[in-house]
Design a protein around this motif. Structure first.
Motif, PDB file in Angstrom:
ATOM      1  N   ALA A  91       0.818  -1.214   0.000  1.00 58.56           N
ATOM      2  CA  ALA A  91       0.000   0.000   0.000  1.00 58.56           C
ATOM      3  C   ALA A  91       0.852   1.265   0.000  1.00 58.56           C
ATOM      4  O   ALA A  91       0.581   2.207  -0.738  1.00 58.56           O
ATOM      5  N   ALA A  92       1.911   1.300   0.798  1.00 56.23           N
ATOM      6  CA  ALA A  92       2.758   2.497   0.870  1.00 56.23           C
ATOM      7  C   ALA A  92       3.444   2.744  -0.470  1.00 56.23           C
ATOM      8  O   ALA A  92       3.510   3.880  -0.950  1.00 56.23           O
ATOM      9  N   GLU A  93       3.963   1.687  -1.090  1.00 53.60           N
ATOM     10  CA  GLU A  93       4.616   1.836  -2.402  1.00 53.60           C
ATOM     11  C   GLU A  93       3.614   2.283  -3.456  1.00 53.60           C
ATOM     12  O   GLU A  93       3.899   3.146  -4.287  1.00 53.60           O
ATOM     13  N   ASN A  94       2.407   1.695  -3.434  1.00 54.61           N
ATOM     14  CA  ASN A  94       1.365   2.098  -4.386  1.00 54.61           C
ATOM     15  C   ASN A  94       1.017   3.573  -4.223  1.00 54.61           C
ATOM     16  O   ASN A  94       0.831   4.291  -5.202  1.00 54.61           O
ATOM     17  N   ILE A  98       1.368   6.545  -7.007  1.00 55.69           N
ATOM     18  CA  ILE A  98       0.234   7.412  -7.364  1.00 55.69           C
ATOM     19  C   ILE A  98       0.636   8.874  -7.237  1.00 55.69           C
ATOM     20  O   ILE A  98       0.367   9.685  -8.117  1.00 55.69           O
ATOM     21  N   GLU A  99       1.318   9.218  -6.142  1.00 53.14           N
ATOM     22  CA  GLU A  99       1.756  10.603  -5.929  1.00 53.14           C
ATOM     23  C   GLU A  99       2.737  11.047  -7.013  1.00 53.14           C
ATOM     24  O   GLU A  99       2.665  12.173  -7.510  1.00 53.14           O
ATOM     25  N   ARG A 100       3.663  10.158  -7.418  1.00 56.03           N
ATOM     26  CA  ARG A 100       4.610  10.497  -8.492  1.00 56.03           C
ATOM     27  C   ARG A 100       3.870  10.698  -9.809  1.00 56.03           C
ATOM     28  O   ARG A 100       4.192  11.615 -10.577  1.00 56.03           O
ATOM     29  N   ALA A 101       2.877   9.846 -10.093  1.00 60.24           N
ATOM     30  CA  ALA A 101       2.110   9.977 -11.337  1.00 60.24           C
ATOM     31  C   ALA A 101       1.325  11.291 -11.354  1.00 60.24           C
ATOM     32  O   ALA A 101       1.262  11.976 -12.379  1.00 60.24           O
ATOM     33  N   ILE A 102       0.763  11.666 -10.220  1.00 59.37           N
ATOM     34  CA  ILE A 102       0.022  12.938 -10.134  1.00 59.37           C
ATOM     35  C   ILE A 102       0.974  14.102 -10.368  1.00 59.37           C
ATOM     36  O   ILE A 102       0.676  15.034 -11.118  1.00 59.37           O
TER      37      ILE A 102
END
Length: 127
Positions: A91-94, A98-102
């Motif tokens: 979950a933390a890696e996901n 997600i934050e990097r993609a945003i």
């Protein structure tokens, strides 16, 4: 807040019609405030009335008339907790992905906006 309504213990029959009847009452009122429920389904109907009135205690009449559903905070919390998805090992890696993609999407939007602005300033011609 008013005292909770209760179902009368005694089953009785109307003296004139012979119909079964059941009383719903609110203790503590002078001579008890009572509702007489009559007919074949008087037991079920009386139970429904008691449950409905007690569920609505403390909710303003205007809210009920407006058709607004009111859920007590505790009930909402229990529902949320019972439907919470437990975190997975990744979950933390996901979340980081997600934050990097945003962030990458935001940078791309900024570059595209800047390019469009330059294109508009130059009248569509490239320098």
């Amino acid at each position: 807040m008013s005292e909770r309504w209760k179902l009368g213990w005694l089953e009785s029959y109307n003296a004139y019609t012979g119909e079964p009847e059941r009383f719903v009452y609110r203790p503590g009122d002078d001579e008890h405030t009572r509702i007489c429920v009559r007919g074949e389904n008087c037991d079920e109907d009386a139970r429904r009335i008691v449950a409905s009135v007690n569920a609505c205690l403390g909710t303003p009449t205007e809210t009920l008339e407006a058709g607004v559903v009111v859920v007590p905070v505790e009930v909402a919390r229990e529902y949320v907790e019972s439907h919470r998805v437990p975190p997975t090992p990744n979950a933390a890696e996901n979340q980081r992905r997600i934050e990097r993609a945003i962030a990458a999407t935001q940078r791309l939007d900024e570059h595209l906006a800047a390019a469009l602005s330059r294109l508009q300033q130059n009248g569509g011609a490239r320098r």
